[in-house]
Write a protein that holds these residues in place. Sequence first.
Motif, PDB file in Angstrom:
ATOM      1  N   ALA A  62       0.835  -1.207   0.000  1.00  0.00           N
ATOM      2  CA  ALA A  62       0.000   0.000   0.000  1.00  0.00           C
ATOM      3  C   ALA A  62       0.862   1.246   0.000  1.00  0.00           C
ATOM      4  O   ALA A  62       0.541   2.242  -0.659  1.00  0.00           O
ATOM      5  CB  ALA A  62      -0.931  -0.013   1.208  1.00  0.00           C
ATOM      6  N   MET A  63       1.976   1.225   0.731  1.00  0.00           N
ATOM      7  CA  MET A  63       2.877   2.383   0.758  1.00  0.00           C
ATOM      8  C   MET A  63       3.481   2.646  -0.610  1.00  0.00           C
ATOM      9  O   MET A  63       3.601   3.788  -1.050  1.00  0.00           O
ATOM     10  CB  MET A  63       3.975   2.154   1.789  1.00  0.00           C
ATOM     11  CG  MET A  63       3.546   2.350   3.234  1.00  0.00           C
ATOM     12  SD  MET A  63       4.972   2.242   4.314  1.00  0.00           S
ATOM     13  CE  MET A  63       4.529   0.810   5.284  1.00  0.00           C
ATOM     14  N   ILE A  64       3.882   1.579  -1.280  1.00  0.00           N
ATOM     15  CA  ILE A  64       4.454   1.717  -2.616  1.00  0.00           C
ATOM     16  C   ILE A  64       3.425   2.339  -3.560  1.00  0.00           C
ATOM     17  O   ILE A  64       3.743   3.252  -4.333  1.00  0.00           O
ATOM     18  CB  ILE A  64       4.922   0.349  -3.141  1.00  0.00           C
ATOM     19  CG1 ILE A  64       6.068  -0.188  -2.283  1.00  0.00           C
ATOM     20  CG2 ILE A  64       5.377   0.448  -4.591  1.00  0.00           C
ATOM     21  CD1 ILE A  64       6.388  -1.642  -2.530  1.00  0.00           C
ATOM     22  N   ASP A  65       2.203   1.864  -3.486  1.00  0.00           N
ATOM     23  CA  ASP A  65       1.142   2.408  -4.336  1.00  0.00           C
ATOM     24  C   ASP A  65       0.879   3.875  -4.014  1.00  0.00           C
ATOM     25  O   ASP A  65       0.579   4.671  -4.909  1.00  0.00           O
ATOM     26  CB  ASP A  65      -0.140   1.594  -4.158  1.00  0.00           C
ATOM     27  CG  ASP A  65      -0.043   0.209  -4.790  1.00  0.00           C
ATOM     28  OD1 ASP A  65       0.831   0.016  -5.664  1.00  0.00           O
ATOM     29  OD2 ASP A  65      -0.835  -0.682  -4.401  1.00  0.00           O
ATOM     30  N   GLU A  66       0.995   4.246  -2.748  1.00  0.00           N
ATOM     31  CA  GLU A  66       0.781   5.647  -2.359  1.00  0.00           C
ATOM     32  C   GLU A  66       1.826   6.556  -2.993  1.00  0.00           C
ATOM     33  O   GLU A  66       1.515   7.664  -3.438  1.00  0.00           O
ATOM     34  CB  GLU A  66       0.837   5.778  -0.836  1.00  0.00           C
ATOM     35  CG  GLU A  66      -0.407   5.277  -0.125  1.00  0.00           C
ATOM     36  CD  GLU A  66      -0.249   5.364   1.387  1.00  0.00           C
ATOM     37  OE1 GLU A  66       0.599   6.157   1.857  1.00  0.00           O
ATOM     38  OE2 GLU A  66      -0.958   4.619   2.084  1.00  0.00           O
ATOM     39  N   VAL A  67       3.078   6.110  -3.003  1.00  0.00           N
ATOM     40  CA  VAL A  67       4.145   6.908  -3.608  1.00  0.00           C
ATOM     41  C   VAL A  67       3.860   7.105  -5.098  1.00  0.00           C
ATOM     42  O   VAL A  67       3.955   8.223  -5.627  1.00  0.00           O
ATOM     43  CB  VAL A  67       5.522   6.237  -3.412  1.00  0.00           C
ATOM     44  CG1 VAL A  67       6.601   6.964  -4.213  1.00  0.00           C
ATOM     45  CG2 VAL A  67       5.889   6.202  -1.934  1.00  0.00           C
ATOM     46  N   ARG A  68       3.497   6.028  -5.779  1.00  0.00           N
ATOM     47  CA  ARG A  68       3.220   6.125  -7.213  1.00  0.00           C
ATOM     48  C   ARG A  68       2.013   7.015  -7.477  1.00  0.00           C
ATOM     49  O   ARG A  68       2.022   7.816  -8.424  1.00  0.00           O
ATOM     50  CB  ARG A  68       2.986   4.728  -7.780  1.00  0.00           C
ATOM     51  CG  ARG A  68       4.239   3.863  -7.776  1.00  0.00           C
ATOM     52  CD  ARG A  68       3.936   2.411  -8.036  1.00  0.00           C
ATOM     53  NE  ARG A  68       5.165   1.604  -8.067  1.00  0.00           N
ATOM     54  CZ  ARG A  68       5.199   0.311  -7.818  1.00  0.00           C
ATOM     55  NH1 ARG A  68       4.090  -0.352  -7.504  1.00  0.00           N
ATOM     56  NH2 ARG A  68       6.342  -0.349  -7.859  1.00  0.00           N
TER      57      ARG A  68
ATOM     58  N   ARG B 146       1.312   7.512 -15.888  1.00  0.00           N
ATOM     59  CA  ARG B 146       1.622   6.320 -15.076  1.00  0.00           C
ATOM     60  C   ARG B 146       2.817   5.559 -15.666  1.00  0.00           C
ATOM     61  O   ARG B 146       3.653   5.030 -14.918  1.00  0.00           O
ATOM     62  CB  ARG B 146       0.400   5.419 -14.960  1.00  0.00           C
ATOM     63  CG  ARG B 146      -0.714   6.014 -14.104  1.00  0.00           C
ATOM     64  CD  ARG B 146      -1.711   4.970 -13.663  1.00  0.00           C
ATOM     65  NE  ARG B 146      -2.823   5.565 -12.946  1.00  0.00           N
ATOM     66  CZ  ARG B 146      -2.798   5.925 -11.660  1.00  0.00           C
ATOM     67  NH1 ARG B 146      -1.681   5.747 -10.954  1.00  0.00           N
ATOM     68  NH2 ARG B 146      -3.859   6.452 -11.080  1.00  0.00           N
ATOM     69  N   SER B 147       2.899   5.514 -16.980  1.00  0.00           N
ATOM     70  CA  SER B 147       4.037   4.848 -17.615  1.00  0.00           C
ATOM     71  C   SER B 147       5.332   5.581 -17.287  1.00  0.00           C
ATOM     72  O   SER B 147       6.375   4.949 -17.041  1.00  0.00           O
ATOM     73  CB  SER B 147       3.840   4.792 -19.136  1.00  0.00           C
ATOM     74  OG  SER B 147       2.720   4.005 -19.470  1.00  0.00           O
ATOM     75  N   TRP B 148       5.278   6.902 -17.269  1.00  0.00           N
ATOM     76  CA  TRP B 148       6.478   7.685 -16.985  1.00  0.00           C
ATOM     77  C   TRP B 148       6.916   7.515 -15.529  1.00  0.00           C
ATOM     78  O   TRP B 148       8.115   7.375 -15.254  1.00  0.00           O
ATOM     79  CB  TRP B 148       6.234   9.159 -17.284  1.00  0.00           C
ATOM     80  CG  TRP B 148       7.470   9.991 -17.101  1.00  0.00           C
ATOM     81  CD1 TRP B 148       8.570  10.019 -17.905  1.00  0.00           C
ATOM     82  CD2 TRP B 148       7.741  10.886 -16.014  1.00  0.00           C
ATOM     83  NE1 TRP B 148       9.504  10.895 -17.384  1.00  0.00           N
ATOM     84  CE2 TRP B 148       9.025  11.433 -16.243  1.00  0.00           C
ATOM     85  CE3 TRP B 148       7.005  11.284 -14.896  1.00  0.00           C
ATOM     86  CZ2 TRP B 148       9.588  12.360 -15.371  1.00  0.00           C
ATOM     87  CZ3 TRP B 148       7.572  12.204 -14.024  1.00  0.00           C
ATOM     88  CH2 TRP B 148       8.855  12.731 -14.266  1.00  0.00           C
ATOM     89  N   VAL B 149       5.962   7.506 -14.601  1.00  0.00           N
ATOM     90  CA  VAL B 149       6.300   7.288 -13.195  1.00  0.00           C
ATOM     91  C   VAL B 149       6.958   5.918 -13.019  1.00  0.00           C
ATOM     92  O   VAL B 149       7.964   5.772 -12.317  1.00  0.00           O
ATOM     93  CB  VAL B 149       5.041   7.410 -12.309  1.00  0.00           C
ATOM     94  CG1 VAL B 149       5.341   6.951 -10.884  1.00  0.00           C
ATOM     95  CG2 VAL B 149       4.523   8.851 -12.299  1.00  0.00           C
ATOM     96  N   SER B 150       6.408   4.914 -13.686  1.00  0.00           N
ATOM     97  CA  SER B 150       6.984   3.576 -13.621  1.00  0.00           C
ATOM     98  C   SER B 150       8.375   3.549 -14.243  1.00  0.00           C
ATOM     99  O   SER B 150       9.288   2.888 -13.733  1.00  0.00           O
ATOM    100  CB  SER B 150       6.066   2.581 -14.339  1.00  0.00           C
ATOM    101  OG  SER B 150       6.609   1.295 -14.345  1.00  0.00           O
TER     102      SER B 150
END
Length: 250
Positions: free
Chosen positions: A123-129, A154-158
């Motif tokens: 959940a923390m990882i998803d929050e950062v993204r 979203r692609s750029w964040v990844s």
Amino acid sequence: MTTGVRRRMGVEERRQQLISVALELFSHRSPEDVSIDEIAAAAGISRPLVYHYFPGKQSLYEAALRRAADELAGRFVEPREGPLGARLLRVMGRFFDFVDDHGPGFSALMRGGPAVGSSTANAMIDEVRQAAYEQILAHLGISDPPARLALVVRSWVSLAESTALIWLDGRKIPRAELELQLVHDFAALAAVSAAYDEEMARILLDILALEPPDGLFAELVVRLGALAPAPAPAPPPETVPGQRSPSPWP
């Protein structure tokens, strides 16, 4: 002779101290390689006292991840002033500052580390993204993005995340080059999407309209133009059989 007296910490103050100590240790070594004894020694307390504040290393690890996640999400916060390209470059600078300073901790946060399978860590990882995604949309002034724009952001964040993880494995590419490349990657992703969708084309044109002629996105165009092959020379004009070619001299 006067002796120093160790100040007694309150419960929350001690918890925060342990989180800071753990985060510092996790930032330089893989979390699975850090023991409770080391954390206790670095904090200047006994091992049982660590367990008084945290049930085990997993809970302390997740508390350290929470702080790291909050700090990392904050790196994407940027005043909405000036060209988008320059803003993104500043964001990437702060992002890589965090990655550089907390290499193993960053890897643990994004890859899961010993918390693999933990719903809290995931959940923390998803929050950062999600925080990074929302910040980029805010810079674009779009609260309800079309599907293609959401995909681009979203692609750029990844991409930024995976680039940082790969870079940590040897740091073989100069950091400043990667920061600039990621800014150009955002423009490239948007441009490819714009080639397929009119709405994305309008969004891209709005972005470029605010970029200076010597801005970062313009630099990408120059770099790409330098890769294009030089045009072939024009063939000489044809002549009628038996007719002399025109003389180049007057």
